[in-house]
Design a protein around this motif. Structure first.
Motif, PDB file in Angstrom:
ATOM      1  N   ASP A 138      72.257   1.836  64.532  1.00  0.00           N
ATOM      2  CA  ASP A 138      72.132   0.625  65.347  1.00  0.00           C
ATOM      3  C   ASP A 138      71.937   1.058  66.799  1.00  0.00           C
ATOM      4  N   THR A 185      74.128   0.932  69.260  1.00  0.00           N
ATOM      5  CA  THR A 185      75.356   1.287  69.967  1.00  0.00           C
ATOM      6  C   THR A 185      75.262   2.737  70.429  1.00  0.00           C
ATOM      7  N   ASN A 225      71.979   8.456  69.450  1.00  0.00           N
ATOM      8  CA  ASN A 225      71.618   7.809  68.185  1.00  0.00           C
ATOM      9  C   ASN A 225      70.566   8.619  67.426  1.00  0.00           C
ATOM     10  N   GLU A 248      67.628   4.505  66.681  1.00  0.00           N
ATOM     11  CA  GLU A 248      67.704   3.040  66.638  1.00  0.00           C
ATOM     12  C   GLU A 248      66.323   2.390  66.684  1.00  0.00           C
ATOM     13  N   ASN A 278      70.628  -6.459  66.035  1.00  0.00           N
ATOM     14  CA  ASN A 278      71.764  -5.670  66.527  1.00  0.00           C
ATOM     15  C   ASN A 278      72.763  -6.535  67.280  1.00  0.00           C
ATOM     16  N   ARG A 316      74.216  -4.893  62.638  1.00  0.00           N
ATOM     17  CA  ARG A 316      74.358  -3.477  62.999  1.00  0.00           C
ATOM     18  C   ARG A 316      74.735  -2.629  61.782  1.00  0.00           C
TER      19      ARG A 316
END
Length: 439
Positions: A375, A377, A383, A415, A422, A428
């Motif tokens: 996701d 985050t 990521n 992501e 998201n 997510r």
């Protein structure tokens, strides 16, 4: 003009209440504030103005006056105040002017009863004494407005004293301009010192008409009583309150930065551990921790344990056919695939379905593409690394179960390719995945 003060009061009160409603629609406060107040005062009335102008009498006397008011505070800096004042104004020509000239007017003295005066004024608090205190004890203010005054002059001509307008109260427009200082004694009581000059729209206040406008001033002291609960809005200092909020925000930001630095250090540690786990010194596609034959020459075809194959891998010439049963094996593996939070460590509950995928790859000699996704985050770089590490972790596990490493491709997309929003926890969760593609 014979308007009475009772005709003026309803209009002024309506202005106060309308202004109060408008303020309530545009002003919010984290705590209740006292915005209504009433005051009483007493002081000295004098029929002249120190601001200049022509005086009709050479000896103007000071007399007792008293008043009351109601005030609505809209902001810490602005309010409307409705005042009422009564008292007496007197003067004569018993002494010469300060210049030495003698007043030879036929009217030698006057005595005016100020029956009433009602004014509505805008009051501006000029500044707070200490800008770093959220609530001050001293406030300076200035005011200006308009209203009506009703009075009855009595004049003395020679030895005769008579009413200037018998059996009549004269009503005239007045313009009050004033300054003052207010001292906060408590949350409910203030001590008020003020001075107001009233300009009269007429020349009959002292019973003498000379073609100019009369004026009088009122210097007073009194008490103001704030109504309601909480602190007084008039003494509230929004500059200091904003300063305190900025300090609190700065402290919060510093705390968040400390948390972020700690998380970055933890992520760096996890990345180091993952690099150690996936390290492949001889480049044969099998991690060192799983490689039973370290140091194999470059280009050597190895099995799942990293050892050279004794028989060359058969070349697949027939068409690869992926059945629904094959797809179900992969779908089950995807459905049950779980990692430790924020890491690429596969949880043990995923082993059973991954074992079936490894068996399928060996049985049918399929090739497999693993695509890791996350996701949004965290940072883009973090990521991307985590998605790549998770795909490599799945590959390493399948190879450890006997799958051919050369037929498994592991890629991370971070992501960049979400399949759901998201903006929600469920979305997510769907975006944190590893996709399996048989071919």
């Amino acid at each position: 003009m014979k308007l009475r003060i009772l005709n003026f009061l309803p209009v002024a009160l309506a202005g106060l209440f309308i202004g109060s409603t408008a303020s309530a629609q545009t002003t919010t406060s984290a705590e209740p504030m006292r915005s209504w107040s009433v005051g009483v005062n007493a002081g000295v009335l004098t029929p002249l103005s120190p601001l200049g102008g022509k005086n009709d009498f050479s000896n103007n006397k000071s007399n007792f006056g008293y008043g009351l008011y109601i005030k609505k505070q809209f902001t810490p800096y602005f309010s409307l105040r409705l005042d009422g004042v009564r008292g007496k104004l007197k003067g004569d020509n018993s002494e010469p002017f300060e210049s030495g000239l003698v007043n030879n007017s036929s009217v030698s003295a006057f005595d005016t009863q100020l029956s009433y005066s009602g004014t509505l004024s805008a009051v501006v608090n000029m500044f707070n004494i200490d800008m770093f205190k959220k609530e001050n004890a001293l406030q300076l203010y200035a005011s200006a407005g308009a209203g009506l005054a009703g009075y009855q002059p009595t004049i003395t001509t020679g030895n005769v004293t008579r009413e200037y307008a018998p059996d009549q109260t004269i009503s005239e427009l007045i313009i009050p301009v004033g300054v003052g200082a207010k001292f906060r004694l408590s949350d409910a009581v203030n001590f008020d010192l003020g001075w107001t000059v009233n300009f009269v729209d007429g020349d009959n206040l002292d019973g003498v008409y000379r073609g100019g406008n009369d004026k009088y001033n009122y210097a007073y002291a009194g008490l103001e009583f704030a109504l309601g609960k909480g602190k007084q809005l008039a003494f509230h200092n929004p500059v200091a309150a904003t300063y305190d909020e900025a300090l609190a925000a700065k402290n919060t930001a510093n705390a968040l930065k400390s948390d972020l630095d700690a998380q970055k250090a933890e992520n760096a540690k996890l990345r180091t551990e993952m690099n150690d786990l996936l390290k492949d010194t001889d480049g044969d596609g099998v991690a060192d921790k799983l490689d039973k034959c370290a140091g194999t020459p470059a280009g050597t075809v190895v099995d799942g344990s990293g050892c050279p194959l004794k028989v060359p891998a058969p070349q697949v010439t027939e068409r690869v056919i992926v059945t629904e049963a094959d797809r179900k094996v992969v779908a089950d593996a995807i459905k049950n695939l779980e990692f430790d939070l924020g890491k690429s460590t596969i949880r043990s509950k995923s082993y059973a379905t991954l074992n079936r995928v490894a068996a399928l790859l060996m049985e049918k000699n399929f090739s497999l593409k693993l695509a890791g996704h996350t996701d949004n985050t965290g940072s883009d770089a973090l990521n991307l690394g985590l998605s790549k590490d998770r795909a490599e972790s799945v590959k390493a596990y399948l190879v450890s179960q006997g799958a051919n490493a050369s037929r498994i491709e592991a890629t991370g997309y971070g992501e960049a390719q979400p399949i759901a929003t998201n903006n929600t926890a469920a979305g997510r969760q769907q975006n944190r995945r590893v996709e399996f593609t048989l071919y």
